[in-house]
Design a protein around this motif. Structure first.
Motif, PDB file in Angstrom:
ATOM      1  N   LEU B 363       0.828  -1.204   0.000  1.00 37.81           N
ATOM      2  CA  LEU B 363       0.000   0.000   0.000  1.00 37.81           C
ATOM      3  C   LEU B 363       0.867   1.260   0.000  1.00 37.81           C
ATOM      4  O   LEU B 363       0.638   2.187  -0.779  1.00 37.81           O
ATOM      5  CB  LEU B 363      -0.931   0.004   1.229  1.00 37.81           C
ATOM      6  N   GLN B 392      -7.296  -6.501   7.270  1.00 35.82           N
ATOM      7  CA  GLN B 392      -8.223  -5.366   7.133  1.00 35.82           C
ATOM      8  C   GLN B 392      -7.978  -4.349   8.252  1.00 35.82           C
ATOM      9  O   GLN B 392      -7.933  -3.147   8.004  1.00 35.82           O
ATOM     10  CB  GLN B 392      -9.671  -5.863   7.187  1.00 35.82           C
ATOM     11  N   CYS B 395      -4.752  -2.465   7.562  1.00 34.19           N
ATOM     12  CA  CYS B 395      -4.891  -1.561   6.417  1.00 34.19           C
ATOM     13  C   CYS B 395      -5.798  -0.392   6.776  1.00 34.19           C
ATOM     14  O   CYS B 395      -5.576   0.737   6.332  1.00 34.19           O
ATOM     15  CB  CYS B 395      -5.467  -2.298   5.216  1.00 34.19           C
ATOM     16  N   GLN B 396      -6.825  -0.668   7.566  1.00 31.00           N
ATOM     17  CA  GLN B 396      -7.751   0.392   7.941  1.00 31.00           C
ATOM     18  C   GLN B 396      -7.037   1.457   8.765  1.00 31.00           C
ATOM     19  O   GLN B 396      -7.254   2.655   8.554  1.00 31.00           O
ATOM     20  CB  GLN B 396      -8.936  -0.197   8.724  1.00 31.00           C
ATOM     21  N   ALA B 399      -5.180   3.431   6.381  1.00 30.74           N
ATOM     22  CA  ALA B 399      -6.096   4.233   5.562  1.00 30.74           C
ATOM     23  C   ALA B 399      -6.603   5.446   6.330  1.00 30.74           C
ATOM     24  O   ALA B 399      -6.703   6.551   5.789  1.00 30.74           O
ATOM     25  CB  ALA B 399      -7.273   3.373   5.111  1.00 30.74           C
ATOM     26  N   TRP B 405      -7.250   5.605   1.202  1.00 34.50           N
ATOM     27  CA  TRP B 405      -7.760   4.265   0.900  1.00 34.50           C
ATOM     28  C   TRP B 405      -9.129   4.040   1.558  1.00 34.50           C
ATOM     29  O   TRP B 405      -9.395   4.549   2.639  1.00 34.50           O
ATOM     30  CB  TRP B 405      -6.807   3.185   1.422  1.00 34.50           C
ATOM     31  N   VAL B 407     -10.989   0.659   2.714  1.00 33.85           N
ATOM     32  CA  VAL B 407     -10.697  -0.771   2.852  1.00 33.85           C
ATOM     33  C   VAL B 407     -12.008  -1.556   2.937  1.00 33.85           C
ATOM     34  O   VAL B 407     -12.861  -1.262   3.786  1.00 33.85           O
ATOM     35  CB  VAL B 407      -9.849  -1.033   4.114  1.00 33.85           C
ATOM     36  N   LYS B 432      -9.830   2.081  -3.663  1.00 38.65           N
ATOM     37  CA  LYS B 432     -10.419   0.990  -2.891  1.00 38.65           C
ATOM     38  C   LYS B 432      -9.326  -0.047  -2.643  1.00 38.65           C
ATOM     39  O   LYS B 432      -8.520  -0.319  -3.528  1.00 38.65           O
ATOM     40  CB  LYS B 432     -11.539   0.307  -3.685  1.00 38.65           C
ATOM     41  N   CYS B 433      -9.326  -0.627  -1.457  1.00 37.83           N
ATOM     42  CA  CYS B 433      -8.458  -1.761  -1.175  1.00 37.83           C
ATOM     43  C   CYS B 433      -9.398  -2.903  -0.804  1.00 37.83           C
ATOM     44  O   CYS B 433      -9.960  -2.924   0.286  1.00 37.83           O
ATOM     45  CB  CYS B 433      -7.516  -1.421  -0.024  1.00 37.83           C
ATOM     46  N   ILE B 435     -10.120  -6.589   0.119  1.00 36.95           N
ATOM     47  CA  ILE B 435      -9.416  -7.747   0.658  1.00 36.95           C
ATOM     48  C   ILE B 435     -10.349  -8.939   0.558  1.00 36.95           C
ATOM     49  O   ILE B 435     -11.402  -8.976   1.191  1.00 36.95           O
ATOM     50  CB  ILE B 435      -9.002  -7.506   2.116  1.00 36.95           C
ATOM     51  N   GLY B 743     -15.083   1.998   5.146  1.00 35.45           N
ATOM     52  CA  GLY B 743     -14.460   0.789   5.655  1.00 35.45           C
ATOM     53  C   GLY B 743     -14.589   0.657   7.162  1.00 35.45           C
ATOM     54  O   GLY B 743     -14.633  -0.443   7.703  1.00 35.45           O
TER      55      GLY B 743
END
Ligand SMILES: [Zn+2]
Ligand SMILES: [Zn+2]
Lengths: 116, 1152
Positions: B363, B392, B395-396, B399, B405, B407, B432-433, B435, B743
């Motif tokens: 990312l 998630q 990543c969140q 983000a 992003w 997620v 957008k990511c 998963i 997300g």
């Protein structure tokens, strides 16, 4: 729902761009349209993009000069009291009013730039 | 003229009255456009725009045009042909449509008419204006539709497969089998069926592995073949079909085509079969290919087209005697592959959570390398749900920090609304990511993905035949999957694929995924093969034959289930089960339930157990949801909880319609699953009806509806149909734009509608306002009142019915039973352990009611004595009957019901072995029951055998009548089984289940014990005892059991074969006993007692034949000589040659 299905008279194919589609009427009177009359003999079908049954869609007709079958797409023909295929329009461009001339010329230049 | 002008001044285009007057002229009832329709509204909007446009144009004026056209005129002279075109340009000349309204003009021209309208009506000018606008409107619509058509044709032409159109048609014309191989994006799935349709093939079926693909392809292809509003192209899936007599191309699931072959082996209704996605190697698909291969020689006119990705094409071609292959290049943009193996310090062992650092680096890398204005989303492939939530979370956090992003998780256990979010659009500058599990590899296609991150892992279901258990295990993916994942980055433009493994790993991957047929349990497949008469499954030519052991496992299982008889042939229930498109266990429940007139509840339970659980996982730790769910829970088990839930939902639907959506959300329920249940339930009902297992209710309670009511319902249905159509039209509208915080709310507030984020609430309200299409479909498909009645009926089942239902469940699920560990009572709730026959140490799935309340499974302390010989004795031992056993991180059983152990086992088990006095029972070789009260044991066993015999008899009688193919609705009141007999049986079973008062111990046999269980065959079997047992089971011939020893009384009961068994007639086993029905009082062995009990029935039950039988011992010659023995009667002082029964009868003579 399926009244119009299977009633195709044949396949309409534009001699210029090869667009093709089955047609279900030919003439100046689309079926079941009451007051509507077409000003040329057209190939047409039920409008496939409209949920209502009785809507028609004109696919094309014959060029009034060279008799080629052409679609109504602006790259192939135009209507100015009569149907003219674009090659014929170009051949007689000076007889068309300015608006039409500009339109056709603009098209030419767009095509040129996009093809290069 | 002045008059006209005056009028135009008073004329107001914006006034509804004025417009209405023109409507009367142009938009009458039979006109092309009618007042009130959408088009009519569109016209007036268009009109306003048109007027404004005209006004603007008039303002600027057209000064030069005349001059120019003069010039044109001058030039024209030099030209050759005079086209006779008007000199002054008018847009009107560009329109090839006219609206003929002579009749109206005449009407307005008439002086009388004119006078009448003078003050307010439209004048000539208004009519002309309106007509002109109308012409432009019509022309505009024509252009719009034509542009759609030409765009469509352009797109079709640009597909890679277009070049091969004629070649494909030609190949299909000249070859029985053709393989079309093309990669994603080549257009084969949508185009090939159309090419064939357009070139004159009729009755084409195209199979798909997924239901959803059937619907979307049918929609797309009907659009492309300009038949969106017709039914030339249709689909047929489990609950839904759009097929009509006009349908020429049908998309359907593989399973459904197989079902059709079961009905019509030659598939006469189709001319062409297209089997799509054969490379995915699903079980059904592999089997379908096998069946079609054997069908081809019989149907030389049939055309078969296999469509595949460019994977392993040779396999398919050679399976069909080297069928021609047409390979089409895909349309993928170049994709850069970057190998980024995870460094060893970030790799994790199995038990640990995934380390998110390798993923976060990707990312960050994207954020550094690619400016945010360059759009393109990221798709990240992980193996499972747990892995997804770990990554998630990380990543969140990233983000939230970067604001670049959104997620989104994607897996099949998410609610559909959540799954749907991945198709929404991110705002500018944000990516957008997504998963995802491997669901996004083939099933779900998301446009706009530019970056793919591939973990290289997948979790796959496999079947462990040893433990009789499904297992979800993590594997490396195959090279084919890896390429598929990579390809997802290049659908809409050049992309990048980050592989989190080394290139050497990639090279070591298997070429293809393991086909499903090698991984899963084959029960249903084998059952279907048997019923299709395909012969021995071991010799069937599969494209890739499954291991013989897994066929054997399936055959054994089906035999245990009673679907196959001892000779491996289909039993009558098996024949019926093969017709039902459900799991064998569910099918059994349906059949058994309808026999007991438990149709409504059993339909609900069977449907509920056949769909994914409606209980959302995310709601599990939400206390509000748990509280709201509480009243739905049944401590009898999950099937009962599901039934309660369904019934309550039906009530809400009946009373409050679409308010059920909110009701579900509050309880953490996925409503979609409930809709699936109600559909499936209806399908099951149809199946039972066509198989004669359902009394026709329609006839019995044909309450004549009055005309007004009928009319009302009809109008309502029309309205609903309209709503459905409108919805379908709207479906293609634009996607929503996601918000940055999207997300975040995912897990936290999706299930509750408590305080949550206010933004989340807004979104919900918005969705609430749109038509609840599920509700509309539901109302169209089901009669809510009828459902409500059924729900009411099954909501207050008597305890008698509930026990019967449980018995049905239990017999259906058998042998899927688990026994609580003996130490559970002293363990924590979360540490309860159970054992199945083949797998020790399984646990209850956390979604089960027993996970919340395990105490109901314990033997009450005060009831079991802890010391001495009575240790562990109780009459409250229970077992769990379960639907699935699946190992993920632990082996879990789910969908469990608790059942009384002894009673249920005696009524359903396939193998019951006893010692001589029946104080020791071993069931299925793994459960040992010890009964200290010999007399009680005997009584229980005896009544179980009697009940079972009667149950079996009635079941066979009813199945025999209503077998497959019987169209007559032979219900349960058929001549062979009377209502009275059935009621008596039910009564007996319920009494047995509920009121058996016998204490026993229950334990699992250890490995060694179960090996040395049986006496084994005896050299000199005591044949006399065989004959004596014969009287216990009329029509059965007890024989020495060749393996276990002892006497095999019937298919499931072997007497005296356990190792501790004593001599059959040993005197020490005799004890005094008095018969409750006759005056007999004498010392008898347990066996003799049983014999007597069977032959001595209360007078009202005695069958006439028995009475007619001659009492005299001496006349008895019927018994075969081998089964008699010499008996010396002390009273007569004679040696008699008698069977054991006859001896007993003889003795009785002396007593009376
Ligand atoms: Zn054309
Ligand atoms: Zn021409």
């Amino acid at each position: 729902m399926d009244l119009s299905e299977g009633s195709a008279l044949g396949v309409f194919t534009c001699e210029l761009c090869e667009l093709s589609s089955p047609y279900s009427f030919y003439g100046q009177k689309p079926p079941n349209t009451r007051a509507i009359v077409l000003l040329e003999e057209c190939y047409g079908m039920r409008d496939p993009f409209c949920p209502e049954r009785e809507k028609f869609l004109v696919l094309g007709s014959k060029c009034s000069l060279c008799c080629k079958t052409v679609c109504v797409g602006t790259d192939c023909s135009l209507f100015y009291t009569k149907r003219f295929c674009l090659p014929c329009v170009r051949d007689h461009l000076h007889q068309f009013p300015e608006q039409v001339q500009n339109e056709v010329q603009r098209k030419k230049s767009v095509q040129k730039t996009s093809s290069s | 003229m002045s008059h006209e002008r005056e009028k135009s001044q008073s004329w107001d285009w914006d006034s509804p009255q004025c417009r209405a007057q023109l409507d009367e002229v142009f938009f009458r009832q039979h006109d092309y456009i009618q007042t009130g329709r959408t088009e009519h509204k569109e016209f007036w909007t268009f009109f306003e725009r048109f007027q404004r446009f005209k006004a603007k144009k008039e303002m600027s004026g057209s000064k030069s045009s005349r001059q120019e056209s003069d010039e044109g005129k001058a030039r024209k002279k030099s030209g050759s042909v005079d086209l006779g075109l008007p000199k002054d340009y008018d847009a009107r000349y560009r329109i090839n449509i006219s609206v003929c309204s002579k009749d109206i003009e005449e009407r307005l021209g008439g002086s009388e008419h004119r006078r009448r309208r003078e003050s307010s009506g439209p004048g000539r000018q208004e009519i002309t204006d309106c007509r002109l606008a109308l012409l432009h409107f019509l022309d505009f619509n024509q252009k719009q539709s034509f542009n759609k058509l030409s765009k469509l044709r352009r797109e079709q032409k640009s597909l890679p497969i277009f070049q091969y159109r004629d070649r494909i048609v030609e190949l299909v014309r000249t070859h029985p089998v053709v393989v079309v191989a093309g990669d994603t994006g080549c257009g084969k799935s949508t185009q090939v069926p159309q090419y064939l349709l357009a070139s004159g093939f009729d009755n084409i079926a195209c199979t798909q592995p997924r239901r959803i693909a059937c619907i979307s392809l049918a929609k797309r292809v009907s659009f492309e073949s300009l038949n969106l509003y017709g039914s030339k192209v249709g689909y047929q899936i489990r609950f839904e079909t759009s097929r009509t007599t006009a349908t020429k191309l049908l998309f359907m699931t593989e399973g459904l085509l197989l079902r059709q072959i079961q009905q019509d082996a030659s598939l006469g209704q189709y001319q062409v079969l297209i089997v799509d996605e054969v490379h995915e190697r699903h079980l059904h698909c592999d089997f379908l290919l096998g069946v079609l291969r054997s069908l081809l020689p019989l149907r030389t006119d049939l055309r078969l087209v296999l469509m595949s990705a460019t994977i392993n094409i040779k396999l398919f071609s050679s399976y069909f005697s080297d069928a021609p292959v047409l390979q089409v290049p895909g349309r993928l943009f170049p994709i850069q592959v970057i190998y980024q193996p995870i460094p060893s310090e970030e790799q994790v062992s199995r038990s640990e959570k995934l380390d998110p650092r390798p993923y976060l680096r990707v990312l960050q890398g994207i954020d550094q390398r690619y400016p945010p204005e360059e759009r393109g989303d990221l798709l990240l492939f992980l193996s499972g749900v747990a892995e997804i939530s770990t990554i998630q979370e990380a990543c969140q956090a990233y983000a939230t920090h970067t604001q670049r992003w959104i997620v989104l998780p994607l897996h099949s256990t998410l609610s559909l609304a959540q799954q749907d979010k991945v198709f929404d659009i991110s705002p500018p500058g944000v990516r957008k990511c997504i998963i995802s599990t491997n669901i996004a590899e083939t099933s779900v296609t998301i446009d706009g993905v530019r970056f793919v991150v591939d973990s290289g892992k997948v979790k796959e279901m496999s079947f462990d035949p040893k433990a009789k258990m499904q297992r979800l295990q993590e594997f490396w993916i195959s090279r084919a999957s890896s390429e598929q994942r990579k390809g997802r980055a290049g659908r809409t433009g050049p992309g990048v694929c980050y592989r989190l493994y080394a290139e050497s790993d990639y090279d070591a991957f298997a070429s293809y995924p393991v086909p499903e047929i090698h991984r899963v349990a084959l029960d249903s497949l084998i059952l279907q093969m048997m019923s299709m008469g395909l012969g021995d499954p071991r010799t069937f030519t599969f494209i890739d034959p499954p291991p013989a052991s897994s066929i054997q496992t399936a055959v054994t299982y089906l035999r245990e289930q009673g679907a196959l008889d001892e000779h491996g042939e289909l039993s009558s229930i098996g024949r019926l089960l093969a017709q039902l498109p459900v799991d064998v266990v569910i099918g059994k429940m349906l059949v058994l339930g309808s026999v007991f007139k438990l149709v409504e509840p059993v339909l609900t339970v069977a449907a509920a157990l056949s769909v994914q659980s409606p209980f959302l996982r995310s709601a599990q730790h939400n206390p509000d949801c748990s509280t709201a769910r509480q009243p739905l829970n049944s401590n009898q088990g999950d099937p009962f909880t599901l039934m309660n839930t369904f019934n309550a939902w039906v009530q809400v639907k009946a009373e409050r319609g679409s308010a059920s959506r909110k009701w579900c959300r509050r309880r953490g329920l996925e409503e979609q699953r409930l809709y699936e249940m109600v559909n499936l339930r209806r399908q099951f009902k149809e199946l039972l009806r066509t198989h004669g297992l359902l009394e026709d209710h329609a006839a019995s309670r044909a309450v004549p509806q009055d005309r007004a009511r009928r009319r009302e319902r009809l109008t309502e249905r029309q309205k609903l149909h309209q709503l459905k159509r409108d919805h379908e039209l709207q479906e293609n509208t634009k996607r929503k734009v996601l918000r940055l915080e999207e997300g975040l709310e995912g897990d936290a507030s999706s299930a509750s509608d408590g305080e949550g984020a206010s933004s989340g609430k807004k979104r919900k309200d918005a969705s609430e306002q749109t038509v609840d299409i599920q509700e509309v479909k539901f109302k169209l498909r089901h009669n809510v009142n009828e459902l409500q009645e059924a729900a009411c009926a099954s909501a207050d089942l008597s305890s008698r019915q509930q026990s019967l239902l449980k018995l049905v469940l239990c017999r259906g699920l058998y042998p899927q039973l688990a026994m609580p560990d003996e130490h559970n009572a002293t363990r924590k709730d979360s540490e309860q352990v159970f054992h199945t026959r083949n797998k020790q140490g399984v646990v209850i799935h956390p979604t089960s009611v027993f996970a919340i309340d395990p105490e109901v499974l314990h033997v009450p302390e005060h009831e079991s004595s802890e010391f001495g010989a009575d240790k562990g004795q109780s009459n409250r031992h229970q077992l769990l009957a379960f639907v699935t056993l699946l190992e993920t991180n632990k082996p879990y059983v789910s969908n469990c019901a608790r059942i009384p152990a002894l009673q249920a086992l005696l009524l359903v088990a396939n193998s019951v072995d006893t010692n001589v006095d029946c104080s020791r029972l071993v069931v299925d070789g793994w459960l040992e029951l010890g009964l200290t009260d010999g007399a009680g044991a005997m009584k229980v066993l005896s009544s179980a055998l009697t009940l079972r015999g009667e149950w079996e008899r009635q079941l066979q009688a009813q199945l025999g009548q209503g077998g497959p193919g019987s169209s007559a609705g032979l219900g349960l009141s058929g001549p062979k089984v009377s209502r009275r007999e059935l009621e008596k049986l039910c009564e007996g079973l319920v009494r047995f289940l509920l009121y058996t008062e016998v204490s026993y111990s229950l334990r699992r046999l250890a490995g060694l014990q179960s090996q040395n269980l049986y006496i084994g065959p005896q050299k000199d079997p005591d044949l006399s005892s065989a004959s004596s047992l014969g009287s216990l089971f009329p029509g059965m011939k007890p024989e020495p059991d060749a393996i276990k020893g002892g006497l095999r009384v019937c298919s499931y009961f072997t007497y005296n074969c356990l190792r501790d068994s004593k001599d059959l007639y040993s005197e020490c086993l005799r004890s005094f006993w008095s018969c409750p029905h006759c005056d007999l009082y004498m010392p008898l062995t347990p066996l003799e007692r049983m014999q007597h009990e069977v032959s001595c029935r209360p007078p009202e039950e005695q069958q006439p034949e028995e009475e007619a039988e001659p009492e005299s011992v001496n006349t008895s010659s019927s018994s075969s000589s081998g089964l008699t023995r010499v008996y010396h009667c002390d009273i007569c002082d004679k040696d008699l040659t008698l069977t054991s029964t006859e001896i007993l009868k003889h003795k009785r003579q002396h007593l009376s």
